[in-house]
Design an enzyme around this catalytic site. Structure first.
Site, short mmCIF file in Angstrom:
data_model
loop_
_atom_site.label_atom_id
_atom_site.label_comp_id
_atom_site.label_asym_id
_atom_site.label_seq_id
_atom_site.Cartn_x
_atom_site.Cartn_y
_atom_site.Cartn_z
N ASP A 162 61.82 29.87 -1.12
CA ASP A 162 61.20 29.19 0.01
C ASP A 162 61.32 27.70 -0.25
O ASP A 162 61.47 27.25 -1.39
CB ASP A 162 59.74 29.62 0.18
CG ASP A 162 59.27 29.49 1.62
OD1 ASP A 162 59.89 28.72 2.38
OD2 ASP A 162 58.28 30.15 1.99
N TRP A 163 61.23 26.91 0.80
CA TRP A 163 61.51 25.48 0.70
C TRP A 163 60.45 24.79 -0.16
O TRP A 163 59.28 24.71 0.23
CB TRP A 163 61.58 24.87 2.09
CG TRP A 163 62.94 24.91 2.71
CD1 TRP A 163 63.61 23.86 3.25
CD2 TRP A 163 63.83 26.03 2.87
NE1 TRP A 163 64.85 24.24 3.72
CE2 TRP A 163 65.01 25.57 3.50
CE3 TRP A 163 63.75 27.38 2.52
CZ2 TRP A 163 66.09 26.40 3.79
CZ3 TRP A 163 64.82 28.21 2.82
CH2 TRP A 163 65.97 27.73 3.44
#
Length: 728
Positions: free
Chosen positions: A266-267
């Site tokens: 995930d970012w």
């Protein structure tokens, strides 16, 4: 020819120009060769730096290819409810393109509420076509995290509280997406069940609950859906962040499940080079993104899986074999997507996609109450309809975090109602409440104006709920309370006092408290429905479509009834960012049924404008062995006067078990469409192996011998018949 065109375009934009004759194509470019052979050939030609470059972002939503070899980059896009607008290379802000306005599809809670895997395939195929048209290689969705608390900010993005339902719906979704040569990236692996402290809350859950509740949908996505990508989650699990968690990524995902795809962070979900390298991550995205705009110390080349990884490889801190495994997986993904010559071209924001959105929305809307059959609106005594509520005009395709969309069209509820009823009835609109109003005097004025409108009407359609603002179904924040915001409860009470014909239409992705439930005549759960929201709501209220949705999660009467809220702060949201899932396997209806807590509306519940009759269920035989499948037969009849659909559900209970079990668990369901008076023979099948529980001592699944009860039902609280079998 099409393939060569795309290769030439990719190498042109990468600043490299290479031409191979058809007779001398390298194996990795020869599409007649098996993918694994092409992967190994490409890998053998790459430098260590080129392999490392595959493992981290080069922009907000892309990672590098190998320009020297004509291998294109990977482009990813937020989903799973629509293809996000193009953004600048290194900013979240939109790039102001004029051709990237997409179709918005319903939230995944609505898809789950259809209880129809055919709708899941239609959804995946349609959104996959839009991703492919926009030349995306990876769709960042769907989400299958379990609905644990009604306060969860991203619950609307997931598929409900039951692992079996989510498992059945995620597989066709993935197959639909990937039929377009676009990878589905199933998220968020794992235990991402809240937004409060999501970046570092440390979750502790029993092995049994992990395997029985929180992992089955991911396992189905990998082993049955053959997902090409998985996204790690932000939170920690037993002291390790999930994007670099050895148990989840190496031992379970890549080990037990034999996942051959790519794990994408995930970012900003990566925190340590060594753990990311050794514990199963393949591509790192979004870490301290600043990129090319400044000389930041956290530019793309300084990601944990960029220069620090390369430096560690040169110093022999990390193994080349480990790097090759990551590169091999990423190349495989590129050959499945960006270099897949057989993938279709896709299509974008078409009439067919709008129709798909509307069809899914129609099947997902849930009728919760219909006293005195006030719905559908067909009575000749009705002349004037009052439409009240901000959500009648509020655009729900924007907001909510990464699910926010730039759409070609969004028909809000008021527009849909005007289009359907405007020629037959007089429609009066009053906003009634506003999420923008903070002044009590102004709020009172809006409320009084709505009351005055309600007095003039024959029926009131109150369209409220949540709205994807922060703390109201939104990424990054959980809800702060179970009740409706902006004074809606008080407004509904006031409307009911001046007009006894009130229909409440809730637009939300979460359960809400309903202190007025016994006072209003009808309640409709309408979800976030996408581009065709207004038309779909009008379809149901008018009776043009008979509602057939079923709740994919339980609506408790009050928040304290929910298992996650029954053990104090340690169970939600945690204490000092540490959290223990003390309810164990008793999530959702498993908790309410086992603890004998009556919900407001049970899991699997949904009314229809017609009625259905069930015959007594019969098992194909009485005794079964481990490798057998139990077939339960019964007849389902539409005993009413309208065509409709009923979702028959089969739950299993184990009396006198030697381990603690839920009162019952969903093991099969089927949506059956029937004409008035029609009867169909239905078979629900349950593999005996699916009756297993996870034995923590043996680290494996155990099917307990003995008697089992098979409960045929129309919801978790409405049992229509029972059959008993014995497993030897």
């Amino acid at each position: 020819m099409r393939y060569l065109k795309e290769i030439l375009l990719s190498v042109f934009f990468s600043g490299t120009f290479i031409i191979y004759s058809q007779q001398k194509l390298p194996v990795y470019l020869d599409v007649t060769k098996p993918i694994e052979q092409r992967v190994e050939n490409a890998l053998s030609l790459m430098t260590t730096r080129e392999k490392v470059d595959l493992c981290h972002a080069q922009s907000k939503f892309s990672s590098k290819g190998v320009p020297r070899l004509g291998i294109p980059e990977l482009w990813m896009d937020d989903g799973p409810m629509g293809i996000r607008e193009e953004v600048y290379w290194d900013e979240w802000n939109g790039a102001h393109w004029t051709n990237d306005s997409c179709t918005a599809f319903p939230a995944l809670t609505c898809l789950a509420a259809t209880f129809n895997p055919k709708m899941a395939y239609l959804y995946g195929k349609s959104i996959g076509e839009e991703a492919r048209y926009r030349n995306k290689s990876v769709l960042l969705g769907p989400g299958v995290n379990i609905y644990r608390t009604p306060l969860g900010g991203r619950n609307f993005e997931f598929m409900g509280e039951d692992p079996f339902l989510a498992s059945q719906m995620v597989v066709p979704y993935i197959r639909g997406v990937q039929s377009n040569g676009v990878a589905a990236c199933v998220k968020h692996f794992a235990l991402n069940n809240q937004e409060t402290w999501r970046g570092d809350v440390d979750v502790n859950v029993s092995d049994r609950a992990l395997h029985e509740i929180y992992l089955p949908a991911f396992k189905a996505a990998v082993t049955k859906g053959k997902a090409w990508a998985i996204m790690g989650s932000y939170n920690q699990f037993r002291g390790e962040h999930c994007c670099e968690n050895n148990l989840l990524l190496n031992k379970i995902l890549k080990g037990r499940w034999k996942f051959d795809g790519v794990v994408i962070s995930d970012w900003g979900g990566v925190h340590n080079t060594t753990q990311a390298v050794n514990n199963g991550l393949d591509i790192e995205m979004g870490t301290y993104t600043n990129g090319l705009t400044t000389n930041s110390s956290f530019s793309y080349s300084d990601y944990y899986l960029a220069n620090p990884y390369l430096k560690g490889l040169k110093g022999e801190k990390y193994s080349i074999s480990g790097l090759n495994d990551k590169a091999r997986r990423i190349l495989r993904l590129i050959f499945r997507t960006a270099m897949n010559t057989h993938r279709p071209w896709g299509s974008f924001a078409t009439a067919a996609h709008a129709e798909a959105d509307r069809k899914i929305a129609d099947e997902g809307i849930v009728l919760l109450k219909d006293e005195d059959h006030i719905l559908p609106i067909v009575s000749s005594s009705i002349k004037t309809i009052a439409v009240i509520g901000e959500n009648a005009t509020h655009r729900m395709t924007i907001g909510g975090g990464s699910s926010s969309l730039k759409v070609k069209q969004e028909i809000v509820p008021l527009e849909g109602l005007q289009a359907r009823f405007g020629n037959e009835y007089t429609l009066l609109y009053s906003i009634g409440y506003s999420s923008e109003v903070k002044n009590s005097a102004e709020a009172d004025s809006l409320r009084q104006a709505a009351i005055n409108v309600a007095k003039k009407a024959d029926i009131v359609l109150f369209i409220g709920g949540l709205n994807k603002d922060p703390h109201q179904d939104c990424e990054g924040t959980d809800r702060l309370s179970y009740g409706l915001p902006y004074g809606q409860d008080q407004l509904i009470d006031s409307l009911e006092k001046v007009n006894k014909h009130v229909v409440v239409v809730l637009v939300s992705g979460n359960a809400v408290a309903m202190p007025w439930a016994n006072d209003v005549q009808a309640i409709v759960q309408a979800w976030y429905l996408g581009s065709q929201a207004g038309n779909a709501i009008a379809d149901i209220l008018s009776g043009d479509v008979n509602p057939s949705g079923k709740l994919p999660f339980t609506f408790p009467v009050k928040l304290s009834d929910c298992g996650a809220h029954s053990f104090g702060a340690i169970a939600y949201p945690g204490i000092d960012k540490k959290e223990v899932y003390k309810e164990g396997i008793l999530v959702g209806y498993r908790w309410y049924d086992t603890k004998h807590i009556r919900p407001l509306f049970p899991f699997g519940f949904g009314l229809s404008y017609t009625t259905f009759a069930y015959s007594k269920p019969e098992a194909s035989r009485h005794e079964y062995a481990l490798n057998d499948t139990i077939h339960v037969r019964f007849r389902l009849t539409n005993s009413g006067k309208r065509a409709g659909a009923e979702t028959a559900q089969l739950y299993v209970s184990k009396p006198q078990s030697k381990v603690m079990r839920a009162e019952k668990e969903l093991k099969a369901f089927q949506k059956v469409f029937l004409q008035p008076g029609e009867t169909k023979a239905v078979i629900l099948s349950v593999p005996v192996k699916s009756l297993a529980y996870y034995d923590e001592a043996k680290n494996g699944w155990i099917v307990e011998p003995g008697a089992y009860n098979l409960l045929l039902a129309s919801s978790s609280s409405d049992i229509k018949g029972e059959a008993s079998v014995v497993v030897k």
